[in-house]
Design a protein around this motif. Structure first.
Motif: not given
Length: 121
Positions: A92-114
């Motif tokens: 149920g988290c809506t704000v996610l804090g990461f170390g530096f990780m500018d990867k396409e796969e991250l954006g794609e998988r987070l949208v799919k998880a949401f």
């Protein structure tokens, strides 16, 4: 299907690769421009009615914690993997804090998880 809005704030002004992944998964990405963009994450999420906010900095916490303190977003920070982000969304988290990780796969998988969590697929 509702388009998921993902706001990206990166301490070094990056985030374009994650944005490309968000858009590949059918989401709308808003990359906050400029250095220290992570510190503006809560303000831009609030103004743009973002569904997910992603903060990138060395520790993976500063922008996320600021968004939580100012707007009450449910946050998980200090993350270092895509799987941690997916779990945070499941929790149920809506704000996610990461170390530096500018990867396409991250954006794609987070949208799919949401989409999976909220039945938006």
């Amino acid at each position: 299907m509702k388009q998921i809005v993902v706001v990206i704030g990166d301490r070094l002004g990056k985030g374009q690769k994650v944005a490309a992944g968000v858009e590949a998964a059918g989401g709308k990405a808003i990359v906050i421009p400029g250095v220290a963009a992570d510190m503006k994450l809560g303000d831009i999420m609030n103004a743009e009615q973002g569904d997910i906010g992603i903060s990138f900095c060395g520790s993976g916490g500063a922008g996320a914690i600021t968004a939580q303190n100012k707007y009450g977003y449910k946050v998980r920070h200090g993350m270092r993997s895509i799987e941690e982000g997916e779990t945070a969304i499941k929790d149920g988290c809506t704000v996610l804090g990461f170390g530096f990780m500018d990867k396409e796969e991250l954006g794609e998988r987070l949208v799919k998880a949401f989409n999976k969590k909220y039945g938006n697929a």
